[in-house]
Design a protein around this motif. Sequence first.
Motif, PDB file in Angstrom:
ATOM      1  N   ALA A 103       0.992  -1.344  -0.011  1.00  0.00           N
ATOM      2  CA  ALA A 103      -0.378  -0.183   0.021  1.00  0.00           C
ATOM      3  C   ALA A 103       0.647   1.395  -0.167  1.00  0.00           C
ATOM      4  O   ALA A 103       2.679   1.566   0.865  1.00  0.00           O
ATOM      5  CB  ALA A 103      -1.084   0.066   0.629  1.00  0.00           C
ATOM      6  N   ILE A 104       0.002   2.516  -0.149  1.00  0.00           N
ATOM      7  CA  ILE A 104       1.576   3.928  -0.019  1.00  0.00           C
ATOM      8  C   ILE A 104       1.560   4.121   1.286  1.00  0.00           C
ATOM      9  O   ILE A 104       0.013   4.354   1.402  1.00  0.00           O
ATOM     10  CB  ILE A 104       0.300   4.812  -1.471  1.00  0.00           C
ATOM     11  CG1 ILE A 104       0.046   3.483  -2.869  1.00  0.00           C
ATOM     12  CG2 ILE A 104       1.358   5.641  -1.458  1.00  0.00           C
ATOM     13  CD1 ILE A 104      -0.729   4.798  -3.658  1.00  0.00           C
ATOM     14  N   PRO A 105       2.566   4.336   1.047  1.00  0.00           N
ATOM     15  CA  PRO A 105       2.472   4.954   2.519  1.00  0.00           C
ATOM     16  C   PRO A 105       2.029   6.207   2.646  1.00  0.00           C
ATOM     17  O   PRO A 105       2.349   7.087   1.812  1.00  0.00           O
ATOM     18  CB  PRO A 105       3.741   4.567   3.060  1.00  0.00           C
ATOM     19  CG  PRO A 105       4.690   5.180   1.940  1.00  0.00           C
ATOM     20  CD  PRO A 105       3.614   4.578   0.833  1.00  0.00           C
ATOM     21  N   SER A 106       1.723   6.462   4.082  1.00  0.00           N
ATOM     22  CA  SER A 106       1.780   8.376   4.528  1.00  0.00           C
ATOM     23  C   SER A 106       3.213   8.347   5.102  1.00  0.00           C
ATOM     24  O   SER A 106       3.833   8.334   5.474  1.00  0.00           O
ATOM     25  CB  SER A 106       0.618   8.152   5.557  1.00  0.00           C
ATOM     26  OG  SER A 106      -0.325   8.245   5.351  1.00  0.00           O
ATOM     27  N   VAL A 107       3.812   9.921   4.468  1.00  0.00           N
ATOM     28  CA  VAL A 107       5.155  10.309   4.564  1.00  0.00           C
ATOM     29  C   VAL A 107       4.924  12.065   5.049  1.00  0.00           C
ATOM     30  O   VAL A 107       4.283  12.381   3.926  1.00  0.00           O
ATOM     31  CB  VAL A 107       5.759  10.049   3.281  1.00  0.00           C
ATOM     32  CG1 VAL A 107       7.550  11.331   3.825  1.00  0.00           C
ATOM     33  CG2 VAL A 107       6.279   8.966   3.208  1.00  0.00           C
ATOM     34  N   PHE A 108       5.831  12.110   6.212  1.00  0.00           N
ATOM     35  CA  PHE A 108       5.265  13.107   7.054  1.00  0.00           C
ATOM     36  C   PHE A 108       6.603  14.047   7.280  1.00  0.00           C
ATOM     37  O   PHE A 108       6.974  13.486   7.965  1.00  0.00           O
ATOM     38  CB  PHE A 108       4.144  13.543   7.833  1.00  0.00           C
ATOM     39  CG  PHE A 108       3.347  14.685   7.517  1.00  0.00           C
ATOM     40  CD1 PHE A 108       3.136  15.853   7.364  1.00  0.00           C
ATOM     41  CD2 PHE A 108       4.074  15.475   8.889  1.00  0.00           C
ATOM     42  CE1 PHE A 108       2.560  16.880   7.692  1.00  0.00           C
ATOM     43  CE2 PHE A 108       3.632  16.620   9.592  1.00  0.00           C
ATOM     44  CZ  PHE A 108       3.117  17.686   8.473  1.00  0.00           C
ATOM     45  N   SER A 109       7.439  15.062   6.167  1.00  0.00           N
ATOM     46  CA  SER A 109       8.575  15.508   6.614  1.00  0.00           C
ATOM     47  C   SER A 109       8.802  16.938   6.393  1.00  0.00           C
ATOM     48  O   SER A 109       7.873  17.302   5.856  1.00  0.00           O
ATOM     49  CB  SER A 109       9.422  15.053   5.795  1.00  0.00           C
ATOM     50  OG  SER A 109       9.711  13.517   5.743  1.00  0.00           O
ATOM     51  N   LEU A 133       8.426  18.736   2.601  1.00  0.00           N
ATOM     52  CA  LEU A 133       8.968  17.945   1.105  1.00  0.00           C
ATOM     53  C   LEU A 133       7.665  18.314   0.246  1.00  0.00           C
ATOM     54  O   LEU A 133       6.867  17.977   0.005  1.00  0.00           O
ATOM     55  CB  LEU A 133      10.041  16.708   1.498  1.00  0.00           C
ATOM     56  CG  LEU A 133      10.519  17.367   2.375  1.00  0.00           C
ATOM     57  CD1 LEU A 133      11.744  16.121   2.941  1.00  0.00           C
ATOM     58  CD2 LEU A 133      11.458  18.791   2.467  1.00  0.00           C
ATOM     59  N   ASP A 134       7.963  17.765  -0.482  1.00  0.00           N
ATOM     60  CA  ASP A 134       7.562  17.876  -1.867  1.00  0.00           C
ATOM     61  C   ASP A 134       6.542  16.734  -1.960  1.00  0.00           C
ATOM     62  O   ASP A 134       5.944  15.955  -2.430  1.00  0.00           O
ATOM     63  CB  ASP A 134       7.964  18.079  -3.258  1.00  0.00           C
ATOM     64  CG  ASP A 134       8.883  19.033  -3.661  1.00  0.00           C
ATOM     65  OD1 ASP A 134       7.851  20.211  -2.855  1.00  0.00           O
ATOM     66  OD2 ASP A 134       9.497  19.430  -3.800  1.00  0.00           O
ATOM     67  N   LEU A 135       7.415  15.436  -1.309  1.00  0.00           N
ATOM     68  CA  LEU A 135       7.137  13.713  -1.310  1.00  0.00           C
ATOM     69  C   LEU A 135       5.643  13.974   0.354  1.00  0.00           C
ATOM     70  O   LEU A 135       5.179  12.586  -0.296  1.00  0.00           O
ATOM     71  CB  LEU A 135       7.720  12.975  -0.674  1.00  0.00           C
ATOM     72  CG  LEU A 135       9.284  12.987  -0.103  1.00  0.00           C
ATOM     73  CD1 LEU A 135       7.907  12.656   1.322  1.00  0.00           C
ATOM     74  CD2 LEU A 135      10.563  12.517  -0.315  1.00  0.00           C
ATOM     75  N   ASP A 136       5.522  14.893   0.542  1.00  0.00           N
ATOM     76  CA  ASP A 136       4.776  14.645   2.068  1.00  0.00           C
ATOM     77  C   ASP A 136       3.510  14.366   1.614  1.00  0.00           C
ATOM     78  O   ASP A 136       3.342  15.069   0.433  1.00  0.00           O
ATOM     79  CB  ASP A 136       4.179  16.662   2.580  1.00  0.00           C
ATOM     80  CG  ASP A 136       5.536  16.525   3.660  1.00  0.00           C
ATOM     81  OD1 ASP A 136       6.432  15.195   3.160  1.00  0.00           O
ATOM     82  OD2 ASP A 136       5.603  17.000   4.112  1.00  0.00           O
ATOM     83  N   ARG A 137       2.258  13.056   1.712  1.00  0.00           N
ATOM     84  CA  ARG A 137       1.355  13.225   0.997  1.00  0.00           C
ATOM     85  C   ARG A 137       1.048  12.081   2.434  1.00  0.00           C
ATOM     86  O   ARG A 137       1.032  12.006   2.693  1.00  0.00           O
ATOM     87  CB  ARG A 137       1.285  12.347  -0.042  1.00  0.00           C
ATOM     88  CG  ARG A 137       2.265  10.150   0.059  1.00  0.00           C
ATOM     89  CD  ARG A 137       2.070  10.269  -1.205  1.00  0.00           C
ATOM     90  NE  ARG A 137       1.071   9.624  -1.768  1.00  0.00           N
ATOM     91  CZ  ARG A 137       1.156   9.601  -3.045  1.00  0.00           C
ATOM     92  NH1 ARG A 137       2.036   9.505  -4.008  1.00  0.00           N
ATOM     93  NH2 ARG A 137      -0.264   8.633  -3.611  1.00  0.00           N
ATOM     94  N   LEU A 138      -0.841  12.471   2.895  1.00  0.00           N
ATOM     95  CA  LEU A 138      -1.329  11.288   3.874  1.00  0.00           C
ATOM     96  C   LEU A 138      -2.626  11.124   2.400  1.00  0.00           C
ATOM     97  O   LEU A 138      -3.119  11.079   2.176  1.00  0.00           O
ATOM     98  CB  LEU A 138      -2.126  12.728   5.118  1.00  0.00           C
ATOM     99  CG  LEU A 138      -1.070  13.708   5.382  1.00  0.00           C
ATOM    100  CD1 LEU A 138      -1.852  14.803   6.141  1.00  0.00           C
ATOM    101  CD2 LEU A 138      -0.030  13.251   6.137  1.00  0.00           C
TER     102      LEU A 138
END
Length: 224
Positions: A103-109, A133-138
């Motif tokens: 699954a796609i993870p949530s990344v928060f930086s 950061l540009d990759l941040d997604r929930l």
Amino acid sequence: MKRRIVEVLALVVLLGCPRAWADPIDSRQILGGVFTTNTQTGQFSIFGPGFSLSGDVSVALSGCLPCRPGDSLEMQALGEVRGMSGTVDGVTYPQLFVPGVIAIPSVFSVQGPFTVPANATTGTQIIFPFNTLDLDRLVGYTSPLSTTPVFDIHVSGTGTAKTTLLEVQNPPEAPILFGTNITWTFGTPSPTPEPASLVLVGTGLAAILAKRRLTDHERRGRRA
């Protein structure tokens, strides 16, 4: 745990990723909230257009060691969300899960530049602007077995962070300091005047002073 976070970040940043990873459903600005981190964990509570979310983060990197007086560094908190809850587009989710590796993870930086004062020691407080950061997604899943998220949003924001330095060693040349337990507060950072703006301000003040001197000189001439 840390290894998985590093692998996720490396995949996103260095190797590129499938379209499902690269293009979240939508993008939203973080208008307020707080993200607190130490060397290994973090907790966030943020809100923006149509969403209000909070959760726990496993942090792969946070703070700085060493922070030496006079150093210009980048403070970072790189993490993967391990649990989350909140409201998105009017739907409340009491508990959201972290599914399996497919699954796609949530990344928060977050990250931000700062300079350690030359006279820094234990108790010195550092305040600096930061950004996500540009990759941040929930990404929210209602079941630990699900691979289909109920929402997938890219989040972005800025703010002002604060940390207090702790002296861990004091060699003859300069103390070695440790910066952690950072509070990242979202909102518009305090603006820093640009060099060009400072030049304009200085020029304007010089013109005012010159005009004042000329006026005083003319007055003295009339009296004479």
